[in-house]
Design a protein around this motif. Structure first.
Motif: not given
Ligand code: GLC
Length: 744
Positions: A135-140, A103-106, A129-131, A339-350
């Motif tokens: 992984a943890r934010l999404k429950g893994f 239900g969410d991407g990464a 670090q970002t991925i 499990k959340t559907d959040e992304e790492a805050p700096n993901g896009g920049e990285v």
């Protein structure tokens, strides 16, 4: 006179401070002690449960296990002892999308080849670090990343997932990625142990390679990467290596990994790579995706064997201690992450930064690039540049929350639902939009490239033509040759004939041949540039970012230059791994041809010139290397040199240090590298410590550096080498664990 700074003391060989080493040892011992204590309190049922991993995605009637979330795998824990379940997701490029089942991407990092092109371990660690955080934010709590197989076969459909063709380069960058991931308290794998060269016949092909060559190439990459990153887990490969299947190979999983290297983590199989219970006795600790195998061997059969056969009883305890060691050493906690559907805050920049540093400027005639933002007209052609940038296919595919901007069916879906994993998909960051953003006043047209005549007409009416050319790579299917598919060579030729000011932007998984090369002004290799790829490509084309990427793999001028001009199995094996071949079918791959001389080392041995060599990459400024000083003393084998920006604008250079011959004669090997940003006129001094295993040969169960003269050169690539410096070395011997052998 520019500033000089002693910038980089990149100690590349085990020179961490003594206290840090001591701390690591203490943590190691504590994890081992805790693992033994917990294991001793388990029942055999609990032990067996920890060794059996199941698929965690619904397809072809396979149901996900209780407690799992959609992903690659699930291993039940032992709640009464605070042992968490293992929720496993793929892979090296981020948390995979698996058709949007969660239900969410990464955050989609650029491909492995793009990451390998950065030559920047610090940046790759940040990517990890970002991925890992996502992984943890999404429950893994397990990320099936760390793909560091050497690119021995450039037609391999998974080339895009891996980092490069050289053991030292892949080890340094692969270790950085895994360290980054595990810093987020997520177990990372390193994979696929130890050779995983192609997809054609992958479940049954047998790789034949002599022991010394294997040690000096594919195994050396894993050995050094494991030393530097201490991955919680390794994933063994599908194929056979000198006979046994990798996941049932005592040589690989016990003799090398445990006895020689003292590896402390656990070995999980690849998904559907286990054919017998006795793989446990060979050294396999966990059967993964077990529904894909003939049997849940590490379920009831293992439990039964452990109750009657002391070999299995002893081995079961060891398997569990290895798994627990990883859980405790990486610190994944005693319960699965929420499990959340959040992304790492700096993901896009990285992702953007990795793409910017991974793009390689291959050709730039007459300063065709960078483009001026005031340019009058631009014709953008092909490559679905109006939709986005391509992603590779298969288990490593990551997509953002909205899924692909476009998806093009690749396999007819036989009803399994599995086929969608292989569709050609694009990330939504469209190069066309980014180009229009860069050149706001230009007349920018787009043609999809289906008709060369139409594209040529648009090109003729523009100041510059930019042709996007793609090569789709996916797990499961190799590319049959290195030509751009679908008539793209003809398209580029037609555009270049209409407008010599043509720039080609390659979006490929690996190397391609370029029959039109002399007719175009510029070529940029953008690989699969990830979530923000379109922006990164425009940043390079317009000079907002100075390109600093360098090739991690050789681009041959023709297939005839390869050790095997034709892909192994091309005539006898149906393409793709979805067919497991006919019953009893075999496929032999003879890697003794090149041995450990993969890529540039093969070209050096044969005296061939590549189309674009390993390590090649241009800049909008220029660099010089100088003053290479070599020494051998108490600090080991050291090299000091200078890097200098001799141009007009800031840029980053990658200085490569190559061995070019030893007492036994010519042999080219990368023995060190450094990436350094430099302002115009600035000089940086670099200090490297060289790993003797890169200079030596594997002989009689250890490493042997013969006494005599060794010749080195700094390079801007494997073929653009500077002045040669010699260093006399005494005989050096290391044991199979890489420890010095002191002659008594
Ligand atoms: C695949 C791949 C492996 C992946 C696993 C789980 O077939 O070979 O890299 O991690 O299965 O999806």
């Amino acid at each position: 006179m520019g500033r000089t700074r002693t910038a980089i003391t990149s100690i590349l060989f085990a020179a961490a401070s003594v206290s840090a080493l001591a701390d690591a040892q203490v943590q190691e011992d504590a994890a081992a002690e805790r693992a033994a204590e917990t294991e001793s309190r388990m029942t055999n049922e609990e032990r067996t449960n920890l060794t059996l991993g199941l698929m965690a995605m619904e397809f072809a009637g396979v149901k996900s296990p209780e407690g799992s979330i959609p992903g690659a795998g699930y291993v039940p824990g032992v709640p009464r002892l605070g042992v968490p379940a293992l929720r496993e997701t793929d892979a090296s490029l981020g948390v995979t999308w698996i058709g949007g089942a969660r239900g969410d991407g990464a955050t989609a990092l650029p491909s492995g080849t793009a990451q390998g092109s950065t030559w920047n371990p610090e940046l790759i660690e940040l990517g990890g670090q970002t991925i890992g955080a996502e992984a943890r934010l999404k429950g893994f709590n397990v990320l099936l990343a760390g793909g560091i197989n050497l690119m021995r076969e450039p037609r391999n459909g998974r080339t895009f997932e891996y980092l490069g063709e050289d053991p030292w380069h892949s080890a340094i960058l692969g270790a950085a990625a895994v360290k980054g991931i595990q810093s987020q308290n997520v177990i990372s794998t390193m994979k696929h142990f130890a050779i995983n060269p192609q997809e054609t016949g992958r479940h049954f092909m047998n790789v034949k390679i002599d022991g010394a060559s294997l040690r000096e190439s594919d195994l050396l990459a894993f050995e050094i990467a494991i030393e530097r990153a201490e991955p919680g887990a390794l994933m063994c490969a599908y194929n056979r290596t000198n006979g046994p299947l990798s996941c049932g190979s005592k040589f690989l999983l016990t003799d090398v990994l445990r006895d020689d290297w003292g590896y402390k983590g656990f070995v999980m199989s690849d998904w559907g790579a286990v054919e017998a219970l006795d793989f446990a006795l060979a050294g396999l600790d966990q059967q993964s995706g077990a529904q894909l195998d003939e049997d849940l061997f590490f379920g009831e059969p293992l439990l039964e064997a452990a109750s009657s056969d002391p070999r299995y009883r002893e081995r079961l305890g060891e398997m569990v201690r290895n798994i627990l060691h990883a859980i405790y050493a990486v610190g994944i906690g005693d319960a699965v992450p929420e499990k959340t559907d959040e992304e790492a805050p700096n993901g896009g920049e990285v992702a953007l930064k990795v793409a910017q540093e991974g793009i390689v400027l291959l050709r730039n005639e007459g300063g065709a690039l960078p483009l001026s933002p005031d340019i009058g007209s631009i014709a953008v052609i092909g490559g679905h540049a109006d939709a986005g940038t391509p992603s590779g296919g298969g288990s490593s595919r990551v997509m953002g929350d909205d899924g692909p901007s476009i998806a093009i069916p690749f396999l007819r879906d036989g009803g399994s639902g599995f086929a969608a994993l292989f569709d050609r998909m694009y990330h939504g960051s469209a190069p066309l939009d980014a180009i229009r953003e860069m050149a706001k006043d230009a007349r920018v047209t787009f043609r999809d490239g289906r008709y060369p005549s139409e594209a040529a007409l648009a090109a003729a009416q523009a100041d510059v033509a930019i042709v996007f050319a793609t090569q789709y790579q996916t797990e499961g299917f190799d590319v049959p040759d290195l030509s751009l598919p679908g008539g793209q060579d003809a398209l580029i030729a037609a555009v270049a004939a209409a407008n010599p000011n043509t720039i080609v932007v390659l979006e490929t998984g690996g190397p391609v041949v370029m029959p039109w090369l002399d007719d175009v002004a510029g070529v940029v290799e953008a690989w699969y540039a990830g979530a923000r790829g379109g922006e990164a490509i425009a940043d390079i084309l317009f000079g907002k970012v100075n390109p600093s990427g360098h090739l991690p793999i050789t681009f041959p001028a023709s297939l005839d230059q390869l050790p095997r001009p034709q892909l192994d199995g091309a005539e006898t094996v149906e393409p793709g791994f979805l067919g497991r071949g006919e019953p009893g079918q075999t496929l032999e791959a003879d890697y003794t041809i090149e041995g450990s001389d993969i890529g540039y080392r093969w070209f050096a041995r044969k005296g061939e010139a590549a189309l674009f060599p390993f390590g090649h990459g241009l800049s909008y400024t220029s660099f010089e290397h100088g003053k290479l000083a070599l020494a051998h003393g108490d600090d080991g084998i050291t090299a000091r040199f200078e890097m200098r920006n001799t141009g007009e604008r800031t840029g980053a250079d990658v200085a490569q240090l190559y061995l070019i011959s030893g007492p036994e004669g010519p042999k080219q090997r990368l023995v060190g590298f450094a990436k350094q940003a430099l302002e115009p006129g600035e000089t940086a001094a670099v200090d490297l410590t060289l790993d003797p295993r890169l200079l030596g040969e594997w002989e009689e169960g250890g490493w042997h550096v013969a006494s005599g003269e060794y010749r080195f050169a700094l390079g801007h690539s494997a073929e653009a080498l500077g002045a040669v410096q010699s260093l006399g070395l005494p005989e050096i011997r290391l044991d199979a664990s890489g420890h010095p052998v002191v002659k008594n």
